[in-house]
Design an enzyme around this catalytic site. Structure first.
Site, PDB file in Angstrom:
ATOM      1  N   ARG A   1     -21.761  -9.907  -0.219  1.00 60.16           N
ATOM      2  CA  ARG A   1     -21.597 -11.179  -0.931  1.00 60.16           C
ATOM      3  C   ARG A   1     -22.861 -12.021  -0.843  1.00 60.16           C
ATOM      4  O   ARG A   1     -23.338 -12.575  -1.841  1.00 60.16           O
ATOM      5  CB  ARG A   1     -20.416 -11.970  -0.346  1.00 60.16           C
ATOM      6  CG  ARG A   1     -19.067 -11.345  -0.579  1.00 60.16           C
ATOM      7  CD  ARG A   1     -17.973 -12.131   0.098  1.00 60.16           C
ATOM      8  NE  ARG A   1     -17.642 -13.340  -0.654  1.00 60.16           N
ATOM      9  CZ  ARG A   1     -16.616 -14.128  -0.369  1.00 60.16           C
ATOM     10  NH1 ARG A   1     -15.820 -13.840   0.656  1.00 60.16           N
ATOM     11  NH2 ARG A   1     -16.360 -15.191  -1.096  1.00 60.16           N
TER      12      ARG A   1
ATOM     13  N   GLU B   1       4.669 -11.143  -9.170  1.00 61.75           N
ATOM     14  CA  GLU B   1       5.586 -10.002  -9.144  1.00 61.75           C
ATOM     15  C   GLU B   1       6.177  -9.802  -7.748  1.00 61.75           C
ATOM     16  O   GLU B   1       7.372  -9.548  -7.583  1.00 61.75           O
ATOM     17  CB  GLU B   1       4.831  -8.747  -9.591  1.00 61.75           C
ATOM     18  CG  GLU B   1       5.725  -7.539  -9.856  1.00 61.75           C
ATOM     19  CD  GLU B   1       5.624  -6.486  -8.766  1.00 61.75           C
ATOM     20  OE1 GLU B   1       6.225  -5.419  -8.931  1.00 61.75           O
ATOM     21  OE2 GLU B   1       4.960  -6.759  -7.743  1.00 61.75           O
TER      22      GLU B   1
ATOM     23  N   GLU C   1      -7.391   0.399   4.189  1.00 56.82           N
ATOM     24  CA  GLU C   1      -7.014   0.356   2.776  1.00 56.82           C
ATOM     25  C   GLU C   1      -7.770  -0.784   2.100  1.00 56.82           C
ATOM     26  O   GLU C   1      -7.736  -1.920   2.570  1.00 56.82           O
ATOM     27  CB  GLU C   1      -5.515   0.140   2.616  1.00 56.82           C
ATOM     28  CG  GLU C   1      -5.091   0.139   1.148  1.00 56.82           C
ATOM     29  CD  GLU C   1      -3.628  -0.226   0.948  1.00 56.82           C
ATOM     30  OE1 GLU C   1      -2.927   0.516   0.261  1.00 56.82           O
ATOM     31  OE2 GLU C   1      -3.206  -1.264   1.494  1.00 56.82           O
TER      32      GLU C   1
ATOM     33  N   LYS D   1       8.000   0.689  10.080  1.00 53.31           N
ATOM     34  CA  LYS D   1       7.627   1.583   8.985  1.00 53.31           C
ATOM     35  C   LYS D   1       7.723   3.037   9.418  1.00 53.31           C
ATOM     36  O   LYS D   1       8.173   3.890   8.639  1.00 53.31           O
ATOM     37  CB  LYS D   1       6.220   1.281   8.485  1.00 53.31           C
ATOM     38  CG  LYS D   1       5.812   2.197   7.332  1.00 53.31           C
ATOM     39  CD  LYS D   1       4.653   1.697   6.532  1.00 53.31           C
ATOM     40  CE  LYS D   1       4.397   2.606   5.328  1.00 53.31           C
ATOM     41  NZ  LYS D   1       3.307   2.120   4.465  1.00 53.31           N
TER      42      LYS D   1
ATOM     43  N   LYS E   1     -19.304  -5.908   6.417  1.00 50.00           N
ATOM     44  CA  LYS E   1     -19.998  -5.256   5.308  1.00 50.00           C
ATOM     45  C   LYS E   1     -19.812  -6.041   4.009  1.00 50.00           C
ATOM     46  O   LYS E   1     -20.755  -6.224   3.237  1.00 50.00           O
ATOM     47  CB  LYS E   1     -19.482  -3.833   5.131  1.00 50.00           C
ATOM     48  CG  LYS E   1     -19.893  -2.867   6.234  1.00 50.00           C
ATOM     49  CD  LYS E   1     -19.304  -1.489   5.988  1.00 50.00           C
ATOM     50  CE  LYS E   1     -19.785  -0.487   7.019  1.00 50.00           C
ATOM     51  NZ  LYS E   1     -21.242  -0.240   6.929  1.00 50.00           N
TER      52      LYS E   1
END
Length: 210
Positions: A39, A168, A153, A67, A34
């Site tokens: 693009r 960071e 996500e 996790k 998609k």
């Protein structure tokens, strides 16, 4: 019927987990298709592509298990699907802040994309200065015998935001998250500089292109 011994049960679950994991790969493939279509279409129609680059990632089965153990999630497929929403992810890096919102709007307005959650860390940055637009979207995956809605996500940010986030991350990794206070202050100040750069570049873009 032969009783299933624990080893056979574990092997059966591992097979189910691998198929479950494969669904996320299929979902990732679908959303990348998609994005690539968007693009190419924007480049053709507008003569410019607001997307600088795209990265994708999917947790390995081992990291998924880790996790689940870390957050106290039962090692059951329904529980994993409900509690771990970042198994597969896409990061889209754009030129300008306006492009970030434009790309999210174009992506989520498609009829087969369902938005489950949006977190706007651009309008409301994190305390450390982190800025990005996050969304959890569901993409239908058509299998041979069923259709599954797979959550992906999506992170969308500008080049300046992405550069700051990358630095960071490296600093926090180097110091095992125990970053000296002076570096935390420098990171916060740098986040402000990155935000100012985004504003200045947006103003230059408006001046040139209207």
């Amino acid at each position: 019927m032969t009783a299933i011994v624990p080893e056979e049960s574990a092997a059966a679950f591992l097979r189910e987990l691998r198929l479950f994991h494969l669904n996320y790969k299929f979902g990732l493939d679908e959303i990348l298709t998609k994005i690539n279509i968007l693009r190419e279409e924007m480049t053709f129609r507008d003569g410019a592509n607001p997307i600088e680059h795209v990265n994708s990632r999917i947790k390995t089965i081992d990291s998924l298990r880790d996790k689940a153990a870390r957050i106290g999630c039962p090692l059951e497929l329904d529980a994993i699907a409900e509690q771990i929403r970042d198994i597969a992810g896409v990061r889209i890096v754009c030129s300008f802040v306006a492009d970030v919102y434009r790309v999210l709007e174009m992506l989520t307005s498609q009829p087969d994309v369902t938005v489950r959650q949006v977190k706007d860390y651009i309008a409301h940055p994190k305390a450390n200065g982190y800025r990005s637009l996050h969304a959890i979207v569901e993409i239908p995956v058509f299998l041979s015998d069923t259709t599954r809605a797979v959550p992906i996500e999506v992170q969308i940010r500008t080049v300046a935001m992405d550069f700051w986030a990358s630095v960071e991350h490296k600093i926090y990794y180097k110091y095992a998250k125990d970053v000296p206070a002076e570096l935390v202050e420098e990171l916060s100040a740098a986040a402000g500089v990155a935000h100012d750069l985004d504003n200045r570049m947006a103003e230059l873009h408006r001046t040139v292109h209207g």
